[in-house]
Scaffold this motif. Structure first.
Motif, PDB file in Angstrom:
ATOM      1  N   PRO A  61       6.892  26.572 -22.817  1.00 53.80           N
ATOM      2  CA  PRO A  61       7.895  25.511 -22.904  1.00 53.80           C
ATOM      3  C   PRO A  61       8.204  25.107 -24.342  1.00 53.80           C
ATOM      4  CG  PRO A  61       5.791  24.607 -22.193  1.00 53.80           C
ATOM      5  CD  PRO A  61       5.614  26.098 -22.284  1.00 53.80           C
ATOM      6  N   ILE A  62       9.349  24.448 -24.498  1.00 59.28           N
ATOM      7  CA  ILE A  62       9.663  23.786 -25.761  1.00 59.28           C
ATOM      8  C   ILE A  62       9.473  22.298 -25.501  1.00 59.28           C
ATOM      9  CG2 ILE A  62      11.447  23.326 -27.476  1.00 59.28           C
ATOM     10  CD1 ILE A  62      12.808  25.919 -26.536  1.00 59.28           C
ATOM     11  N   ILE A  63       8.561  21.697 -26.205  1.00 61.76           N
ATOM     12  CA  ILE A  63       8.272  20.292 -25.951  1.00 61.76           C
ATOM     13  C   ILE A  63       8.854  19.459 -27.089  1.00 61.76           C
ATOM     14  CG2 ILE A  63       6.477  18.581 -25.504  1.00 61.76           C
ATOM     15  CD1 ILE A  63       4.706  20.780 -24.472  1.00 61.76           C
ATOM     16  N   LYS A 120      -1.744  10.036 -29.714  1.00 62.81           N
ATOM     17  CA  LYS A 120      -2.811  10.057 -28.714  1.00 62.81           C
ATOM     18  C   LYS A 120      -2.218  10.139 -27.309  1.00 62.81           C
ATOM     19  CE  LYS A 120      -7.087   7.760 -27.563  1.00 62.81           C
ATOM     20  NZ  LYS A 120      -7.853   6.518 -27.615  1.00 62.81           N
ATOM     21  N   MET A 121      -1.153   9.374 -27.089  1.00 63.66           N
ATOM     22  CA  MET A 121      -0.510   9.396 -25.768  1.00 63.66           C
ATOM     23  C   MET A 121       0.103  10.766 -25.511  1.00 63.66           C
ATOM     24  SD  MET A 121       1.177   5.668 -25.118  1.00 63.66           S
ATOM     25  CE  MET A 121       2.040   5.411 -26.645  1.00 63.66           C
ATOM     26  N   PHE A 122       0.638  11.378 -26.562  1.00 59.55           N
ATOM     27  CA  PHE A 122       1.216  12.698 -26.391  1.00 59.55           C
ATOM     28  C   PHE A 122       0.142  13.698 -25.971  1.00 59.55           C
ATOM     29  CE2 PHE A 122       2.268  16.922 -28.048  1.00 59.55           C
ATOM     30  CZ  PHE A 122       3.418  17.152 -27.310  1.00 59.55           C
ATOM     31  N   SER A 123      -1.042  13.542 -26.589  1.00 62.28           N
ATOM     32  CA  SER A 123      -2.144  14.428 -26.242  1.00 62.28           C
ATOM     33  C   SER A 123      -2.485  14.303 -24.757  1.00 62.28           C
ATOM     34  CB  SER A 123      -3.348  14.084 -27.116  1.00 62.28           C
ATOM     35  OG  SER A 123      -4.450  14.849 -26.763  1.00 62.28           O
ATOM     36  N   GLN A 124      -2.482  13.054 -24.257  1.00 62.07           N
ATOM     37  CA  GLN A 124      -2.760  12.846 -22.831  1.00 62.07           C
ATOM     38  C   GLN A 124      -1.667  13.466 -21.964  1.00 62.07           C
ATOM     39  OE1 GLN A 124      -3.048   8.641 -23.039  1.00 62.07           O
ATOM     40  NE2 GLN A 124      -5.203   8.664 -23.703  1.00 62.07           N
ATOM     41  N   LEU A 129       0.122  16.006 -22.734  1.00 69.32           N
ATOM     42  CA  LEU A 129      -0.011  17.462 -22.786  1.00 69.32           C
ATOM     43  C   LEU A 129      -1.084  17.938 -21.804  1.00 69.32           C
ATOM     44  CD1 LEU A 129       0.971  20.049 -24.184  1.00 69.32           C
ATOM     45  CD2 LEU A 129      -0.881  19.776 -25.814  1.00 69.32           C
ATOM     46  N   THR A 130      -2.198  17.191 -21.759  1.00 72.64           N
ATOM     47  CA  THR A 130      -3.246  17.527 -20.785  1.00 72.64           C
ATOM     48  C   THR A 130      -2.668  17.528 -19.381  1.00 72.64           C
ATOM     49  OG1 THR A 130      -4.827  16.413 -22.209  1.00 72.64           O
ATOM     50  CG2 THR A 130      -5.553  16.899 -19.976  1.00 72.64           C
TER      51      THR A 130
END
Lengths: 288, 430
Positions: free
Chosen positions: A50-52, A126-130, A132-133
């Motif tokens: 994907p392109i995020i 940090k929210m982006f990391s969540q 992504l998970t």
């Protein structure tokens, strides 16, 4: 061989402990092993890349709608568009849809807290990391490409330096569009705390990442909002760290900071540099 | 012939160094038990990516126990993590006592000498640094159970320096001044020897050695290499040093292992992988039930054969960690360290296991093991989990374990024999 068993009771006890613990643990181990193989195989065989995209401050997950429209214009394969909104509570709301056979969907991640400032950027990374998970759990892709407009590029940089290694994913490319690496400072001699930290942690950026930094200009020094020098400061982070770091400047119509995501020149750059080759072949838009 | 050999072993065991070492190890055992239990619980159950948390799907839940996990790790670092240091202290003291010398100063002198010796070659000055800064990691190995032999030797030598001084030096004056000389001489010798090691390090001897071994063992893959690595690990563990394939990296996926995994996933079959005899596939999957030397089988053999209460107690305490492949309690408790009787099976059993497993793999009775397993997976389950739940691998593992018990039996019997002679001829010292 004449073996006299000296401690029959202890022996029976020991063997039953060993056998029992192995047997008891074998059952969940079996389930886990099957699950894990399934997971690994989904990861390895996944063709999805994907392109995020991350929008800048004050913008929502709808920020890139017209960009995606323009990208999909005149192309045979349409990129499907999925939008996430991450709430401060950690709740993630999905809208839009991924086409099952789309190997290169576009995913936009917006935040309830979309404010400016270094402390907010840290929170957003940090929210982006969540997010992504969550995305990886759902779609099992093993690589992706990132585009960040304005502060979105800063969120990406913060994420890459601090959270990317926690994920079992390869980030192939990053394009930042008008990202003010030194906020509104005109001179790189005055480094903001954020820029200083970005430079300090640059060793954590994977070397095989390919990075494009795009600046827009209305006059000779700024895109109307962000000083060109602040965008240029990205080179102190990425240059000499990643294998390929390219800086580009876009001028002319729609080169104002907020117009950049709709700028046809930038859309061409995305098509040339971010979108996978396999998709491009089927893409007559560039052949005109 | 056996009788003569047994007598010879008893003679060895009577040597001062071995007598002192055995007593020192006995003193270390309670600390070792606490440290080992802590790390096994932390690794296998409280680490989100560990075995317990993975298979029970409680990784997120376990994440809440970070503090407990850290405390357990702390306990381990200050017990098993410093075991060689304690050994240098205690062995100096015990040696001095066995020689009927002054014991009050020699322990501290031994310990500080050991610190100087292990810190100098790495250029580390631990007092100036926080405990977990990375350069200190360089001396963690020699301070922990991996440096046990060194610690024992240093303690013993310092006690000998003290003893020489007491016999030949001018004795007189108050004790606090009397021992200034042997203490200084011990430190000086540590500085000279440590300086020599530092010089070797500076001219690149150690890095050349370790990169040589590493590049050899990571690039090539073959049965021979895995067997040689296993033999080296066995012998080094037997003298209290860590070998190339140690427990700590049992589950770390090597390059070869991940290539196996990728191949298996791409071809959707675990039966044909490029490196069927890699470290993970053979050594960790079939040769380390209960830790290096396949000591789980030894424990069963002991329970079958022995009446010795102490050995049975050691088995009882050692069982839980051994199920998760940590055998240090047995190494010191039986002991296996420096015990010539156990050297042969300790080194041979893993090799036999790997040969049997390799043969079964070649005959396509069991598949090779391509997938990584969670940290702290019990030995007999590694092959099962690593083959994505192949039952012939599990059954092969259990049969290999049974075979190991039979290989260990005669050695346990002979060890009992040696113990009996020792006890009969030299009273009950242990």
């Amino acid at each position: 061989m004449g073996i006299r068993i000296r401690n029959k009771k202890s022996l029976i006890r020991l063997i039953s402990i060993i056998v029992l613990s192995i047997a008891v643990l074998a059952v969940p181990s079996y389930v886990w092993a099957k699950d894990n193989t399934k997971y690994l195989s989904k990861m390895y065989t996944s063709k999805m890349s994907p392109i995020i995209m991350i929008p800048g401050s004050s913008a929502t997950e709808n920020r890139f709608d017209s960009l995606v429209d323009k990208l999909n214009k005149n192309t045979r394969t349409k990129h499907s568009l999925l939008k996430l909104k991450v709430y401060n509570s950690g709740k993630i709301v999905y809208s839009g849809q991924l086409n099952n056979r789309d190997t290169e969907p576009i995913i936009v991640v917006g935040f309830e807290n979309n404010h400016d400032g270094y402390s907010n950027i840290k929170l957003q990374a940090k929210m982006f990391s969540q997010a992504l998970t969550d995305l990886q759990d759902k779609y099992r892709f093993n690589n992706f490409k990132g585009i960040g407009h304005s502060n979105g590029g800063l969120i990406y940089t913060e994420f890459i330096e601090n959270y990317l290694s926690d994920h079992d994913v390869k980030m192939k490319k990053l394009m930042t569009i008008g990202s003010p690496y030194n906020f509104s400072e005109r001179s790189t001699r005055n480094k903001t705390e954020m820029l200083a930290n970005f430079i300090k942690n640059k060793d954590k950026i994977p070397q095989n990442l390919i990075v494009f930094s795009i600046a827009g200009t209305q006059n000779y020094t700024s895109d109307g909002l962000v000083p060109e020098n602040s965008v240029r400061a990205g080179k102190y982070i990425y240059q000499h760290r990643v294998d390929h770091f390219t800086e580009m400047t876009v001028t002319g119509d729609d080169a104002q900071h907020s117009d950049l995501p709709q700028n046809q020149e930038i859309i061409n750059l995305i098509q040339d540099n971010i979108i996978d080759k396999t998709n491009k072949k089927m893409n007559p838009a560039r052949m005109q | 012939m056996m009788r003569k050999f047994a007598d010879r072993l008893v003679w060895f065991r009577r040597r001062l160094f071995f007598r002192a070492s055995r007593e020192t190890m006995t003193i270390l055992i309670p600390f070792l038990i606490i440290g080992t239990f802590s790390i096994v619980i932390a690794n296998s159950f409280l680490t989100p990516s560990g075995f317990g948390a993975s298979i029970l799907h409680i990784g997120d839940f376990v994440d809440n126990f970070k503090v407990i996990n850290r405390v357990l790790n702390l306990i381990t670092s200050w017990t098993t993590g410093l075991l060689a240091l304690f050994a240098s202290f205690k062995n100096a003291e015990v040696t001095a006592r066995l020689k009927h010398n002054e014991t009050r100063f020699v322990g501290l002198a031994g310990m500080i000498t050991y610190i100087i010796l292990v810190c100098l070659p790495t250029g580390v000055l631990p007092l100036k640094m926080p405990i977990d800064s990375s350069p200190l990691a360089a001396i963690r190995g020699p301070l922990s159970i991996q440096g046990l032999l060194l610690g024992l030797i240093v303690g013993y030598l310092v006690a000998q320096i003290f003893s020489y001084y007491e016999e030949h030096g001018k004795v007189g004056g108050n004790v606090e001044y009397k021992f200034l000389w042997p203490i200084s001489i011990s430190f000086l010798m540590a500085i000279i020897f440590g300086g020599f090691l530092l010089w070797l390090n500076n001219i690149g001897v150690f890095s050349a050695l370790s990169t040589g071994i590493r590049s050899y063992s990571s690039q090539k893959d073959g049965l021979m290499l895995t067997i040689v690595g296993s033999i080296m690990t066995g012998i080094l563990n037997w003298i209290g040093l860590s070998g190339p394939f140690d427990y700590s990296d049992a589950t770390q996926s090597s390059v070869l292992a991940s290539q196996n995994a990728i191949y298996a996933l791409q071809h959707n079959s675990i039966w044909k992988v490029p490196y069927p005899f890699s470290q993970l596939a053979l050594y960790h999957s079939y040769a380390t039930y209960g830790g290096v030397g396949a000591t789980l089988a030894l424990m069963i053999a002991i329970v079958i054969m022995t009446r010795n209460k102490k050995d049975l107690l050691t088995v009882r305490w050692g069982l839980f960690p051994a199920l998760f492949n940590s055998n240090s309690i047995l190494m010191l408790g039986l002991p296996i360290f420096f015990n010539v009787v156990y050297l042969v099976p300790f080194v041979l059993v893993p090799v036999i296991n790997m040969l049997v497993a390799a043969a079964l793999i070649t005959m396509h009775i069991i598949p090779p093991v391509p997938f990584p397993v969670p940290n702290g997976t019990p030995g007999p389950l590694i092959a099962f989990v690593g083959t994505s739940g192949n039952f012939s691998a599990l059954i092969a593992g259990v049969l290999i374990l049974a075979m190991d018990v039979f290989i260990y039996l005669p050695f346990v019997k002979f060890n009992n024999h040696v113990n009996n002679i020792y006890r009969l001829t030299h009273g009950k010292e242990e």
